[in-house]
Design an enzyme around this catalytic site. Structure first.
Site, PDB file in Angstrom:
ATOM      1  CE  LYS A 116      -4.561  -1.428   1.329  1.00 30.21           C
ATOM      2  NZ  LYS A 116      -5.697  -1.298   2.227  1.00 30.21           N
ATOM      3  CE  LYS A 198      -5.795  -8.302  -2.023  1.00 27.32           C
ATOM      4  NZ  LYS A 198      -5.933  -8.121  -0.604  1.00 27.32           N
ATOM      5  CE  LYS A 201     -11.403  -0.654  -2.592  1.00 21.24           C
ATOM      6  NZ  LYS A 201     -10.422  -1.420  -1.843  1.00 21.24           N
TER       7      LYS A 201
HETATM    8  P1  TYM Z   1     -10.312  -6.859   3.491  1.00 23.55           P
HETATM    9  O1  TYM Z   1     -11.368  -5.861   3.776  1.00 23.55           O
HETATM   10  O2  TYM Z   1      -9.272  -6.500   2.471  1.00 23.55           O
HETATM   11  O3  TYM Z   1     -10.945  -8.217   3.036  1.00 23.55           O
HETATM   12  C1  TYM Z   1     -11.944  -8.846   3.816  1.00 23.55           C
HETATM   13  C2  TYM Z   1     -11.818 -10.352   3.778  1.00 23.55           C
HETATM   14  O4  TYM Z   1     -11.913 -10.825   2.434  1.00 23.55           O
HETATM   15  C3  TYM Z   1     -10.764 -11.613   2.138  1.00 23.55           C
HETATM   16  N1  TYM Z   1     -10.400 -11.372   0.723  1.00 23.55           N
HETATM   17  C4  TYM Z   1     -10.169 -12.348  -0.159  1.00 23.55           C
HETATM   18  N2  TYM Z   1     -10.212 -13.686  -0.027  1.00 23.55           N
HETATM   19  C5  TYM Z   1      -9.948 -14.412  -1.128  1.00 23.55           C
HETATM   20  N3  TYM Z   1      -9.641 -13.855  -2.335  1.00 23.55           N
HETATM   21  C6  TYM Z   1      -9.590 -12.517  -2.511  1.00 23.55           C
HETATM   22  N4  TYM Z   1      -9.331 -11.991  -3.701  1.00 23.55           N
HETATM   23  C7  TYM Z   1      -9.872 -11.691  -1.372  1.00 23.55           C
HETATM   24  N5  TYM Z   1      -9.921 -10.344  -1.185  1.00 23.55           N
HETATM   25  C8  TYM Z   1     -10.250 -10.172   0.116  1.00 23.55           C
HETATM   26  C9  TYM Z   1      -9.682 -11.111   3.081  1.00 23.55           C
HETATM   27  O5  TYM Z   1      -8.685 -12.070   3.299  1.00 23.55           O
HETATM   28  C10 TYM Z   1     -10.478 -10.832   4.328  1.00 23.55           C
HETATM   29  O6  TYM Z   1     -10.690 -12.006   5.082  1.00 23.55           O
HETATM   30  N6  TYM Z   1      -7.495  -6.081   7.497  1.00 23.55           N
HETATM   31  C11 TYM Z   1      -8.674  -6.764   7.009  1.00 23.55           C
HETATM   32  C12 TYM Z   1      -9.945  -6.356   7.711  1.00 23.55           C
HETATM   33  C13 TYM Z   1      -9.891  -6.497   9.185  1.00 23.55           C
HETATM   34  C14 TYM Z   1      -9.956  -7.716   9.921  1.00 23.55           C
HETATM   35  C15 TYM Z   1      -9.861  -7.343  11.288  1.00 23.55           C
HETATM   36  C16 TYM Z   1     -10.115  -9.059   9.548  1.00 23.55           C
HETATM   37  C17 TYM Z   1      -9.744  -5.495  10.077  1.00 23.55           C
HETATM   38  N7  TYM Z   1      -9.733  -5.999  11.341  1.00 23.55           N
HETATM   39  C18 TYM Z   1      -9.901  -8.304  12.298  1.00 23.55           C
HETATM   40  C19 TYM Z   1     -10.136 -10.006  10.585  1.00 23.55           C
HETATM   41  C20 TYM Z   1     -10.037  -9.637  11.925  1.00 23.55           C
HETATM   42  C21 TYM Z   1      -8.816  -6.433   5.542  1.00 23.55           C
HETATM   43  O7  TYM Z   1      -8.330  -5.439   5.063  1.00 23.55           O
HETATM   44  O8  TYM Z   1      -9.619  -7.299   4.853  1.00 23.55           O
END
Ligand code: TYM
Length: 334
Positions: A116, A198, A201
């Site tokens: 990022k 991956k 969006k």
């Molecule tokens: P985020 O918002 O980027 O994504 C949310 C969840 O979706 C999964 N994910 C994917 N899984 C498979 N293939 C993909 N292309 C894909 N894109 C996203 C992510 O692995 C995630 O599980 N930091 C985290 C959000 C967060 C969080 C937490 C998660 C904040 N606090 C506490 C668990 C526990 C994040 O940015 O996920």
């Protein structure tokens, strides 16, 4: 009969964009499948989103729409605690304490920070750097046993474990040390037009959103990249046919079929039949979710009520942990 205490599960998604198939297959689908087995807390990580600039009106819209989509995906608010992170101040409060137990070097090694900060080089703010500390606070406040996430979040959950163990080694057993829960299939869904990256969006053409119309989904799968060899054969080979492997992974996660069964189903048919078939499976899986979410989005009073109750239930649990932490580190209590 003695009641067995259920294990606790917690996870979150940033409302930084509309939910997509990667979020659904990598995360939400696993959550919904486990509702009865665990005590579950799921939230919208809105505090995390402002590490990257957001349009305030859009963030508000997505924060409430995402709740409608969680419910439409099968997360019943009567059985799960669903809440918005910014409604529970304990997240920010614990994050400060934990930041004093997290090393600069550890945060510097985080892949997401490196990615990022390269992508948003004009805004490398300290929130982007300390993001994993807030995420650790999210998890540890609820004494979660398991954190179901996609593969890309594994490193953050591992850091959370290190922080919890470090804190516990000084103050005793304050935090439950959580385990990441990552599915074998669906853990990493790649972009339909970029099988090397991956699904996200930021590449909308290769990203299937939960609220996409059937026509949009059909079009996106028609344009999905398969592979550059001329074999035209549905075979699971991640190395040499990443595009096909990704489509097979999506199809497998949705239908429960194994890779061998999928290969047999499309034997001799080529990509011309396979790509639309995956598209149709996605359309059918998304249809009830989209329709239910559209219905719920119109009922703002209901969604606000879910958020209100969720914040209350989450604050109760989070408050208990925070009070314990404040006491342990030596903050004077009234
Ligand atoms: P985020 O918002 O980027 O994504 C949310 C969840 O979706 C999964 N994910 C994917 N899984 C498979 N293939 C993909 N292309 C894909 N894109 C996203 C992510 O692995 C995630 O599980 N930091 C985290 C959000 C967060 C969080 C937490 C998660 C904040 N606090 C506490 C668990 C526990 C994040 O940015 O996920």
């Amino acid at each position: 009969m003695e009641e067995v205490k259920k294990k606790r599960m917690l996870s979150g998604i940033q409302p930084s964009g509309d939910l997509h198939l990667g979020n659904y297959l990598g995360a939400i689908k696993n959550w919904a499948d486990r509702v009865d087995e665990y005590e579950c807390f799921y939230f919208m990580a809105d505090l995390h989103t402002i590490t990257v600039r957001q349009d305030p009106a859009e963030l508000r819209r997505r924060s409430i729409n995402q709740l409608a989509q969680y419910i439409a995906c099968g997360l019943d608010p009567e059985k799960n605690v669903l809440f918005l992170q910014s409604h529970v101040p304990a997240h920010s409060q614990l994050a400060w304490v934990l930041s004093c137990y997290t090393m600069f070097g550890e945060l510097s090694r985080m892949t997401q920070f490196k990615d990022k900060s390269a992508k948003y080089s004009d805004n490398i703010n300290s929130g982007l750097f300390t993001y994993p500390v807030l995420m650790a606070a999210d998890i540890l406040l609820y004494q979660a046993d398991y954190v179901p996430v996609g593969e890309d979040q594994k490193q953050h959950v591992e850091l959370c474990r290190d922080i919890a163990q470090r804190f516990n080694s000084v103050y005793g057993d304050v935090f439950k040390v959580p385990e990441p829960l990552i599915n074998k299939v669906g853990a990493r869904i790649y972009g339909l037009t970029t099988p090397g990256a991956k699904m996200s969006k930021s590449v909308p053409d290769g990203c299937v959103f939960l609220m996409d119309s059937p026509d949009d989904i059909r079009r996106k799968f028609k344009r999905a990249v398969t592979d550059s060899d001329r074999e035209n054969c549905v075979r699971f080979d991640k190395e040499n046919k990443p595009g096909v492997a990704n489509l097979m992974n999506i199809y497998s996660t949705l239908t429960g079929k194994t890779m061998e069964q999928i290969e047999a189903e499309f034997a001799g048919q080529g990509y011309g039949s396979f790509k639309p078939a995956v598209g149709e499976a996605v359309i059918e899986a998304m249809r009830p979710i989209r329709e239910e979410a559209e219905r719920l989005i119109k009922d703002k009073a209901y969604l606000d009520d879910v958020y209100r109750k969720g914040a209350e239930a989450a604050s109760y649990v989070a408050g208990k942990t925070l009070r314990k932490v404040y006491k342990k580190v030596g903050f004077y209590q009234l």
